[in-house]
Write an enzyme that holds these catalytic residues in place. Sequence first.
Site, PDB file in Angstrom:
ATOM      1  N   LYS A  56     -51.597  17.792  -3.060  1.00  0.00           N
ATOM      2  CA  LYS A  56     -51.386  16.527  -2.351  1.00  0.00           C
ATOM      3  C   LYS A  56     -52.469  15.490  -2.658  1.00  0.00           C
ATOM      4  CE  LYS A  56     -47.862  18.578  -0.786  1.00  0.00           C
ATOM      5  NZ  LYS A  56     -46.597  18.375  -1.528  1.00  0.00           N
TER       6      LYS A  56
ATOM      7  N   GLY B  69     -45.857  18.882   4.258  1.00  0.00           N
ATOM      8  CA  GLY B  69     -44.863  19.066   5.301  1.00  0.00           C
ATOM      9  C   GLY B  69     -45.498  19.300   6.661  1.00  0.00           C
TER      10      GLY B  69
ATOM     11  N   LYS C 126     -57.526   7.421   6.589  1.00  0.00           N
ATOM     12  CA  LYS C 126     -57.316   6.744   7.867  1.00  0.00           C
ATOM     13  C   LYS C 126     -56.045   7.305   8.504  1.00  0.00           C
ATOM     14  CE  LYS C 126     -57.833   3.187  10.765  1.00  0.00           C
ATOM     15  NZ  LYS C 126     -59.046   3.093  11.599  1.00  0.00           N
ATOM     16  N   TYR C 127     -56.088   7.580   9.796  1.00  0.00           N
ATOM     17  CA  TYR C 127     -54.904   8.068  10.501  1.00  0.00           C
ATOM     18  C   TYR C 127     -54.049   6.878  10.934  1.00  0.00           C
ATOM     19  CZ  TYR C 127     -52.003  10.428  13.999  1.00  0.00           C
ATOM     20  OH  TYR C 127     -50.943  10.909  14.727  1.00  0.00           O
TER      21      TYR C 127
ATOM     22  N   HIS D  44     -41.333   7.692   9.551  1.00  0.00           N
ATOM     23  CA  HIS D  44     -41.229   8.450   8.303  1.00  0.00           C
ATOM     24  C   HIS D  44     -39.989   7.931   7.562  1.00  0.00           C
ATOM     25  CE1 HIS D  44     -40.986  12.512   6.043  1.00  0.00           C
ATOM     26  NE2 HIS D  44     -39.999  11.761   5.612  1.00  0.00           N
TER      27      HIS D  44
ATOM     28  N   GLU E 101     -41.855  10.216  -0.005  1.00  0.00           N
ATOM     29  CA  GLU E 101     -42.012   9.993   1.438  1.00  0.00           C
ATOM     30  C   GLU E 101     -43.072   8.924   1.696  1.00  0.00           C
ATOM     31  OE1 GLU E 101     -41.378  14.605   3.026  1.00  0.00           O
ATOM     32  OE2 GLU E 101     -43.330  13.643   3.193  1.00  0.00           O
TER      33      GLU E 101
ATOM     34  N   ARG F  73     -37.654  18.750  -4.725  1.00  0.00           N
ATOM     35  CA  ARG F  73     -36.426  19.529  -4.513  1.00  0.00           C
ATOM     36  C   ARG F  73     -35.333  18.623  -3.944  1.00  0.00           C
ATOM     37  NH1 ARG F  73     -39.803  19.789  -0.155  1.00  0.00           N
ATOM     38  NH2 ARG F  73     -38.811  19.112   1.769  1.00  0.00           N
TER      39      ARG F  73
HETATM   40  C1  MV4 Z   1     -50.308  11.185   8.100  1.00  0.00           C
HETATM   41  C2  MV4 Z   1     -50.046  10.684   9.379  1.00  0.00           C
HETATM   42  C3  MV4 Z   1     -50.740   9.564   9.778  1.00  0.00           C
HETATM   43  N1  MV4 Z   1     -51.672   9.005   8.970  1.00  0.00           N
HETATM   44  N2  MV4 Z   1     -51.233  10.567   7.330  1.00  0.00           N
HETATM   45  C4  MV4 Z   1     -47.364  14.925   8.486  1.00  0.00           C
HETATM   46  C5  MV4 Z   1     -46.712  15.686   7.429  1.00  0.00           C
HETATM   47  C6  MV4 Z   1     -47.475  15.461   6.195  1.00  0.00           C
HETATM   48  N3  MV4 Z   1     -46.534  15.124   5.178  1.00  0.00           N
HETATM   49  C7  MV4 Z   1     -48.404  14.336   6.490  1.00  0.00           C
HETATM   50  N4  MV4 Z   1     -48.184  13.983   7.854  1.00  0.00           N
HETATM   51  C8  MV4 Z   1     -48.755  12.903   8.399  1.00  0.00           C
HETATM   52  N5  MV4 Z   1     -49.680  12.249   7.632  1.00  0.00           N
HETATM   53  C9  MV4 Z   1     -51.893   9.522   7.775  1.00  0.00           C
HETATM   54  N6  MV4 Z   1     -52.820   8.949   6.995  1.00  0.00           N
HETATM   55  C10 MV4 Z   1     -49.096  11.321  10.170  1.00  0.00           C
HETATM   56  C11 MV4 Z   1     -48.468  12.456   9.698  1.00  0.00           C
HETATM   57  C12 MV4 Z   1     -47.551  13.077  10.599  1.00  0.00           C
HETATM   58  C13 MV4 Z   1     -46.161  12.894  10.505  1.00  0.00           C
HETATM   59  C14 MV4 Z   1     -45.610  12.137   9.502  1.00  0.00           C
HETATM   60  C15 MV4 Z   1     -44.245  11.958   9.414  1.00  0.00           C
HETATM   61  C16 MV4 Z   1     -43.434  12.539  10.357  1.00  0.00           C
HETATM   62  C17 MV4 Z   1     -43.943  13.314  11.351  1.00  0.00           C
HETATM   63  C18 MV4 Z   1     -45.305  13.518  11.433  1.00  0.00           C
HETATM   64  C19 MV4 Z   1     -45.825  14.297  12.453  1.00  0.00           C
HETATM   65  C20 MV4 Z   1     -47.186  14.494  12.523  1.00  0.00           C
HETATM   66  C21 MV4 Z   1     -48.034  13.895  11.604  1.00  0.00           C
END
Ligand code: MV4
Length: 447
Positions: free
Chosen positions: A116, A164, A201-202, A208, A275, A292
């Site tokens: 990733k 995921g 950064k969060y 999504h 995504e 996939r």
């Molecule tokens: C994030 C995020 C917020 N900020 N990255 C969750 C799955 C993985 N593919 C990465 N994920 C996330 N990455 C940043 N910088 C929030 C999530 C996330 C999430 C993303 C899409 C759908 C559901 C989620 C549930 C929890 C966290």
Amino acid sequence: MLKKVLIANRGEIAVRIIRACREMGIRTVAIYSEADKNALHTTLADEAICIGPAPSNKSYLNVKAILETACLTGADSIHPGFGFLSENVNFAKMCEEIGIKFIGPNYKLIELLGNKSKAKETMKDAGVPVVEGSEGLIYSKEQAIEVAKKINYPVILKASAGGGGRGIRIAYSEDELKKQYDIVKKEAKNSFNDDSIYIEKYIENPRHVEIQILADEYGNCIHLGERDCSIQRRNQKILEETPSTIISHATRKKMGEIAVKATKKIGYANAGTIEFLVDKNQKFYFMEMNTRVQVEHPVTEMVTNIDIIKEQIKIASGEKLNLSQDDIKINGHSMEVRINAENPDKNFMPCPGTITGLHLPGGNGIRVDTAIYSGYKVPQNYDSMLLKIIVHGKTREESISKMKSAIAELVIDGIDTNVDFIYEILKNENFKNNNYDTSFIHKEYGM
Ligand code: MV4
């Protein structure tokens, strides 16, 4: 054109692939475990070979048995479906080495995009917007703290081998970061035997949104619009739809064009999904690329009238895409829900067992993808997804009405399912009014 496809999967996706092959005049080989002797995919395929006992690692993940079966039956190709071996670098590589066409991208791209951190840096170089954070991996707690100071809290720590939703931790302060750093390191080591991590950064309360890509082996690439998969529970999608209610026409176009450009740049061929996280201001950021076919691919099929599985097979056969971007017209709205054998009142505990009575909905604009039938025994060894209902309406409102009608008609006797829970979501005012994000299930239903 490929002549004989071995389907290295089970359940509804195996049935979906067998049907596409049959329509194309391609022979099919099913593999099945001892628990799946009476499964629909076993019955429907032209040939079916038992490859091992019920546990996945002895059957659907048994690389040696699957490749031997492909050789013995004269299959020229393998469709991995989703889950199981679909993103297994070694499996795709071995297929190539023994001259069996893996219906998916080259193993080198599965490897690149499975990492990733590397995937993020590669996409950034290809012009895709990414979330600000560390440049590549971080190697110490001190470095994590340094980066967090620069980008400000909250931050998210991600295992490079994760994905995921596995191997991620959020920190709102330096104290939390210190703790989460140790936890994510340990989890990544234990889960993936690879403790490399990165930080960014969060993005709070994102949506999504993902773009479906089709690319052939000659550098031609198109996108089939987006899917909004924001309705999730613990990183498990429950409901997906297209078009997304939060994406403007201009954002859709930009997102699609960027996804296509990046796909071409990395030399990717076959179906794929990019995504994105989308924030309140419609700013979007690369999250992951899935190599996939996805569970939710039917919603894209409904609005584009393109059969994604057939396209995968044609691409793997060495055909050129016979579609250009201008051919892709999005018609109406589509929504999918996933019905699982699980009990929402018992923390969504899986509930395998025998289906004693079954009525599946149908009618105008209603599609059901499933491998269950009346009298079928749902094994305990595999994923609990029983069926997908996919509807196609002129508008989102019509899709929601159709889905509610379809669910009202559905009867599954003998086992517990999440169908009532899904009905609640469809009735939810915030869901109807486009007032939600990826934390919807948690916020509305406290789970
Ligand atoms: C994030 C995020 C917020 N900020 N990255 C969750 C799955 C993985 N593919 C990465 N994920 C996330 N990455 C940043 N910088 C929030 C999530 C996330 C999430 C993303 C899409 C759908 C559901 C989620 C549930 C929890 C966290």
